[in-house]
Design a protein around this motif. Structure first.
Motif, short mmCIF file in Angstrom:
data_model
loop_
_atom_site.label_atom_id
_atom_site.label_comp_id
_atom_site.label_asym_id
_atom_site.label_seq_id
_atom_site.Cartn_x
_atom_site.Cartn_y
_atom_site.Cartn_z
N GLU A 165 0.82 -1.22 0.00
CA GLU A 165 0.00 0.00 0.00
C GLU A 165 0.85 1.27 0.00
OE1 GLU A 165 0.37 -0.98 4.48
OE2 GLU A 165 0.34 -2.05 2.57
N HIS A 166 2.17 1.11 0.12
CA HIS A 166 3.05 2.28 0.19
C HIS A 166 3.85 2.52 -1.10
CE1 HIS A 166 2.27 2.77 4.43
NE2 HIS A 166 2.64 1.53 4.68
N HIS A 201 -2.48 4.10 9.20
CA HIS A 201 -1.28 4.92 9.06
C HIS A 201 -1.53 6.34 9.57
CE1 HIS A 201 -1.20 1.87 5.76
NE2 HIS A 201 -0.08 1.58 6.39
N ASN A 243 0.45 6.20 0.74
CA ASN A 243 -0.26 5.51 1.83
C ASN A 243 -1.69 5.26 1.35
OD1 ASN A 243 1.48 5.52 4.52
ND2 ASN A 243 1.89 7.42 3.40
#
Length: 278
Positions: A165-166, A201, A243
């Motif tokens: 996801e980053h 996050h 993110n």
């Protein structure tokens, strides 16, 4: 006498309370300009005490009794199964951890110690991580979404925990997945679930559902979760872009040859795991 369903309900209720206590224990309420012109964040705890200094940051690995550590320890059982399967084929195996850290592997410390003579774990990050246990770990600098990553190499297991996801755009996520599948016949990839209502996050409920322009605006104005206040527009946009939670449907598209499993909290799918046993 309490029946099973009631016991499950109260257990889930307590897990929810602990989960939100961990992630929302400290919440910034405003940035304040000091007499010297510098900004200082003002925090409020869950019992409404105002702090003028940022609370000391702890990692999920500091407390083995915490819900975060327990989630990761249960998750590691899937990783352990894959490692044991690889060890059944050969005595020395290589594990590639994309975006990983030495500290993360504390969740399986007993198992790793028992098998330390048979394992080598290679960490790959944009900048090489410093490692303490050089017998068990080595560390490389590399981009997990680079099509040429470790070209010609192969590993007995590719592992990645909360990294996909980053990496940025959907195209880079696809390349990340292709690298994962190319570098080993076994893989374990975990990511938080887009449809779980708490964004892990930025540590804000529903943050992932907001328009990007609103996310960027909030990031520029407040410290959220792991991230300090980011006034610069381009930096804030980059932070939001890197993110980006994904759904189970997207995970199935990325890892179409793997099995998709879920971790649950309060009967909701908290995170998603893609596993290929080889």
């Amino acid at each position: 006498m309490i029946n099973c369903s009631a016991t499950c309900f109260f257990a889930e209720r307590d897990r929810i309370r602990e989960f939100f206590f961990i992630f929302r224990k400290y919440q910034i309420i405003r940035p304040e300009t000091q007499s010297d012109g510098r900004e200082k964040n003002i925090f409020m705890t869950t019992d409404f005490k105002v702090l003028t200094d940022e609370p000391a940051k702890k990692t999920p690995y500091d407390n083995p009794k915490s819900i975060e550590f327990n989630f990761r320890a249960k998750r590691f059982q899937n990783v352990r199964t894959l490692i044991e399967d690889a060890l059944s084929e050969k005595t020395q195996i290589r594990i590639l951890d994309l975006g990983g850290t030495e500290e993360y592997w504390k969740i399986g410390s007993d198992f790793l110690e028992k098998n330390r003579q048979n394992l080598k774990i290679t960490l790959v990050n944009l900048e090489a991580e410093r490692v303490k246990n050089t017998e068990l770990f080595d560390s490389l600098a590399g981009d997990a979404a680079d099509p040429q990553l470790l070209a010609g190499e192969s590993f007995d297991l590719v592992h990645s925990n909360s990294v996909v996801e980053h990496v940025g755009s959907w195209e880079r996520m696809i390349q990340f997945a292709e690298n994962t599948k190319r570098l080993s016949k076994r893989y374990f990839v975990q990511t938080p679930n887009y449809w779980f209502p708490f964004e892990p996050h930025f540590r804000t409920p529903g943050f992932q559902y907001l328009p990007n322009s609103v996310k960027v605006g909030l990031v520029r104005r407040f410290q959220l979760g792991f991230f300090p206040r980011t006034p610069d527009l381009e930096e804030a946009r980059n932070l939001v872009e890197h993110n980006k939670l994904i759904s189970a449907r997207q995970m199935r598209r990325l890892f179409d040859d793997g099995e998709i499993l879920f971790e649950k909290l309060a009967f909701l799918n908290k995170s998603i795991m893609a596993i290929r046993a080889g």
